[in-house]
Design an enzyme around this catalytic site. Structure first.
Site, short mmCIF file in Angstrom:
data_model
loop_
_atom_site.label_atom_id
_atom_site.label_comp_id
_atom_site.label_asym_id
_atom_site.label_seq_id
_atom_site.Cartn_x
_atom_site.Cartn_y
_atom_site.Cartn_z
N GLY A 20 0.84 -1.21 0.00
CA GLY A 20 0.00 0.00 0.00
C GLY A 20 0.86 1.25 0.00
CG ASN A 21 -0.16 4.62 -1.62
OD1 ASN A 21 -0.90 5.43 -1.08
ND2 ASN A 21 -0.49 3.98 -2.74
CE LYS A 22 5.11 7.27 4.80
NZ LYS A 22 6.19 8.28 4.91
#
Ligand code: CTP
Length: 402
Positions: free
Chosen positions: A210-212
């Site tokens: 995933g990412n932020k």
């Protein structure tokens, strides 16, 4: 449409005043802040205490207030300027006539003359009074000032007569105002698609890449679009954000593949699409059905394959849609943004760089540069994302109108 708005309700002395308790409740339920100004005769029909309790703000009635032997005044100018909307309901023939002629002999009328916001009035009077030429002339005069009349409804009147003159029901007042606000809005009749948030690419049943991204930018763009009158489809990856707006349909997705599929269910029917999602560029080639066990010695190898570029696919499928993308860069911001604008067949690109403190994702602020397809660029200051959303929509609307 009414969420977050400051609404001033002016109540005058008619039997329909008792219904304003429901009106206040509905306005509060719609997310508005409500203050009430009453005429003295209205207070014979509805209790100031009830309205104070429901609106969560002290009701005002007189110019002068005397609290604990301290004399001060109710500031009608401040009250008028506080309001985003002023609704006068019920509006009696007497008050309407005074409004039309600049008479200012109570706090409600002084506030009316001070207010700069849109004014709506919902007349309530007996059948013959409502039909009288003098009343009609008053309505015409008030509408010529830009005030908006919420027509009375037909039914049984307090006098026992049956006909036109009943104040519109509270829920009809609300839907009338909402429809009116939408019709006057720049994105009225426009359908908008927005992608937001991260995507999660499954590795096994418990892990993902995933990412932020928090989804804030996309959600702010959706809220602003709805405020401007658009119907919105918000296709969002996993976020903690919530939105409750009947003009916005949230389509929750998890992976890039699901986002691609959802986007193309809507894309051909929208007028404007904005790709604000932080879509994963790679996804695990094989998703393990079981939780992957750690190995004692060997390093872990994960084979990844490219996801589809959703924005590029919109650019390729584009007919009349106005297409907006984002470019998050760490270096050569403008060159990279320009390349994406051209490659993805965009009308506008929003460039931001992690070199600017407070910009990008995972923050509540952003600092953007807008670049259009003629390569005109405009850089904005660091701002809360809600204000960045306004800047982006202003630019889109200007280009649509050009
Ligand atoms: N985007 C998309 N689908 C992808 C990747 C990106 O729709 N698989 C969209 C993003 O929503 C954004 C734009 O493309 O509007 C640019 O995304 P960005 O991550 O800045 O660039 P990429 O095109 O992925 O290129 P790179 O990561 O190499 O900079």
């Amino acid at each position: 449409m009414l969420s977050g708005k400051n609404i001033l309700l002016g109540i005058t002395g008619g039997i329909a005043a008792y219904k304003t308790t429901f009106l206040v409740r509905l306005l509060i339920k719609a997310g508005a802040s409500v203050k009430v100004v009453l005429t003295e005769s209205a207070s014979s029909f509805v209790s100031p205490l009830t309205l104070t309790t429901l609106s969560k703000n002290a009701v005002v009635m007189d110019f002068v207030k005397n609290e604990d032997n301290e004399i001060s005044w109710n500031n009608h100018v401040k009250l008028g300027l506080w309001a985003d909307l002023f609704i006068i309901a019920p509006a009696t023939a007497n008050t309407l006539s005074k409004m039309a002629n600049g008479v200012c002999d109570n706090l409600l009328l002084a506030t009316y003359l001070s207010a700069k916001c849109p004014v709506y009035f919902a007349p309530a009077m007996d059948l013959d009074m409502y039909k009288h030429s003098s009343t009609k002339a008053t309505f015409d005069k008030l509408t010529s000032f830009g005030n908006v009349m919420i027509p009375a409804e037909s039914g049984e009147l307090a006098s026992g007569l049956v006909g036109e003159g009943r104040m519109a029901e509270p829920e009809n007042i609300i839907s009338f105002i909402e429809q009116h606000l939408i019709k006057g809005s720049p994105l009225c009749n426009k359908t908008v698609l927005i992608t937001a948030g991260p995507t999660h690419e499954a590795i096994d049943p418990v892990r993902y890449i995933g990412n932020k991204s928090t989804g804030t930018m996309g959600f702010e763009l959706a809220k602003k679009a709805a405020e401007l009158g658009a119907k919105v489809f918000l296709i969002s990856g996993p976020t903690n954000l919530e939105l409750n707006n009947n003009q916005i349909t949230i389509v929750p997705v998890v992976s890039a593949k699901q986002m691609y599929k959802a986007v193309h269910e809507y894309f051909s029917d929208v007028d404007i699409a904005i790709s604000a999602a932080a879509v994963a560029d790679y996804t695990p080639k094989n998703v393990s059905e079981q939780k992957i066990k750690k190995q004692e010695a060997e390093p872990m190898q994960l084979e990844l394959e490219r996801t589809q570029d959703i924005l590029l696919s919109m650019g390729n499928a584009k007919t009349n849609q106005f297409l907006v993308g984002f470019a998050l860069e760490t270096q050569n911001v403008f060159d990279n943004a320009k390349k994406k604008l051209v490659k993805k067949n965009l009308d506008l690109i929003v460039a931001n760089t992690l070199e600017d403190k407070g910009a990008g994702f995972g923050t509540s602020t952003n600092k953007i540069t807008l670049l259009d397809k003629n390569l005109n660029e405009k850089t904005f200051d660091l701002k809360p994302k809600s204000e960045v959303a306004s800047d982006i929509w202003s630019a889109i609307i200007t280009k649509l109108d050009a």
